[in-house]
Design a protein around this motif. Structure first.
Motif: not given
Ligand code: AMP
Ligand code: MG
Length: 415
Positions: A196-197, A199-206, A208-210
């Motif tokens: 929610g904070e 988006a999957p496409a913007d997930l920084p390398p390294g 993971i979602y909590n």
């Protein structure tokens, strides 16, 4: 450090669980899921009177020596009414739940009777009994469900729908329950990002979602806990100490995930030690080896219990169910705190067991046997969604197809 047996870890946790004492009386409509604090005794018999369990006719068996006997219908007793003494040679039209009139000793259901044809005057109508009744037929006896003076619910019972229905059946509208446990929840790990904070496409390398936060929060809510979600605490000693100190003031339990291994980035142990005390266990449990148990000092209430769970989601899930759940249930005042296993056939081979006690994610198939999820890794949360329970496999025991194993259905664990 040698491994601690699961049973010992559980024993130590339960020894450290102090049941809450405060009791509140709730309307029973608000008491679902709560733990009953005072045993409930019935002041009346249920049902209060002998009554009919069928729509039919109340009669005296001695008046019906053979099938085909005719009796005059002398009264009509719907549920909620009281009839009068049944005169010899008559029947009473009666409906389900209506009290049996004095003198009657059996009910014949209406399907076994026929009205005499050609009757014009209903008061004079007669009924043909096409069946030989026995004393007691279709009569529900007074007190058959509950006798006056009987204890119907004992203290420490977790109230679910049948318990609330039973309490209502003896006229109870308010129930004394223990207050809810207040649990503070936080996750540790600099790699964690909240869904929610970002988006999957913007997930920084390294990163993971909590996922543990949602998993644990749900598990706590299913146990009726009042959860304060403190979010993600960074892998930093000062920040972890600060979070612990704040949480200890108004909570019974502080529950964390991650950071309980002994890596340099694991700050939970030194933080709890600085703010209270803790034991760091390596439990002979798979998944879920590391677990921390202790307390954090509190100015307001002396201390709050602390349990630190491993970060891997399935380890977190299993250690919660097998260790935290019994701890919470005992603290919450519940009488039964451990699940009951059932024996079921394994429809798989498991040739290489671990030296630790292992909780395998499994589910029942249509043949009444069990199947294993193909990937039992502690990071694969899909296994917990696919499964409908856990196989409790003792240390070092291989499983051969066709053998019986102990299975803990999620119905024993997820509520
Ligand atoms: P730790 O116990 O902190 O060493 O974490 C063990 C593993 O679990 C690591 O791969 C972490 O990234 C992962 N992990 C820790 N906390 C969480 C969390 N809240 N949600 C999902 N995975 C986590
Ligand atoms: Mg970590």
């Amino acid at each position: 450090m040698s491994l601690l047996a699961y049973e010992q870890a559980l024993e130590q946790l339960l020894a450290g669980a102090c049941p809450v004492q405060q009791v509140e009386t709730l309307q029973s409509t608000e008491a679902l899921g709560r733990v009953l604090a005072v045993s409930q005794v019935s002041s009346l018999a249920v049902p209060p009177l002998d009554n009919s369990s069928m729509d039919g006719y109340a009669l005296r068996c001695t008046d019906v020596p053979t099938p085909g006997t005719k009796l005059r219908i002398a009264q009509r007793i719907p549920a909620g009414s009281i009839g009068h003494t049944l005169a010899a040679g008559t029947a009473a039209r009666i409906f389900t739940g209506a009290p049996i009139p004095a003198g009657a000793d059996a009910i014949v259901m209406q399907e076994m009777c026929s009205l005499e044809s050609g009757e014009k005057n209903a008061a004079e109508s007669r009924i043909i009994i096409n069946h030989l009744p026995k004393p007691g037929d279709w009569i529900r006896r007074s007190g058959e469900d509950i006798q006056a003076g009987a204890e119907i619910l004992c203290a420490g019972t977790r109230l679910s729908a049948p318990q609330l229905g039973l309490a209502a059946s003896i006229g109870i509208a308010g129930l004394p329950v223990f207050r809810r446990l207040r649990v503070a929840l936080f996750s540790t790990g600099n790699e964690l990002v909240m869904p929610g904070e970002v988006a999957p496409a913007d997930l920084p390398p390294g990163t993971i979602y909590n996922s543990n936060r949602f998993l644990l929060r749900g598990l706590l809510q299913q146990l009726g806990c009042q959860v304060t979600d403190l979010g993600i605490v960074p892998d930093d000693l000062a920040a972890t100490r600060f979070a612990l100190r704040g949480a200890a003031e108004a909570h019974d339990l502080i529950l964390t995930s991650g950071g309980v291994s002994v890596g340099e980035e694991d700050h939970v142990k030194p933080a709890v030690q600085a703010e209270g005390d803790l034991a760091l266990w390596k439990i002979a449990l798979k998944p879920g080896k590391p677990l921390a148990f202790g307390y954090v000092r509190s100015q307001a209430q002396g201390q709050a219990a602390f349990i630190g769970l491993p970060g891997n989601p399935v380890s977190c899930f299993v250690t919660f169910l097998m260790l935290v759940r019994p701890f919470i249930l005992k603290t919450q005042g519940a009488q039964t705190v451990t699940p009951s296993a059932i024996r079921l056939r394994a429809d798989f081979d498991f040739p290489q067991p671990d030296a630790r006690r292992e909780y395998l994610r499994a589910r029942r198939n249509q043949n009444g046997g069990l199947e294993l999820f193909h990937n039992q890794s502690s990071g694969v949360l899909t296994s917990a969604v696919w499964a409908d329970g856990l196989i409790d496999n003792p240390p070092g025991v291989a499983i051969r197809r066709g053998q019986e194993v102990s299975f803990l259905p999620f119905s024993e664990l997820l509520y």
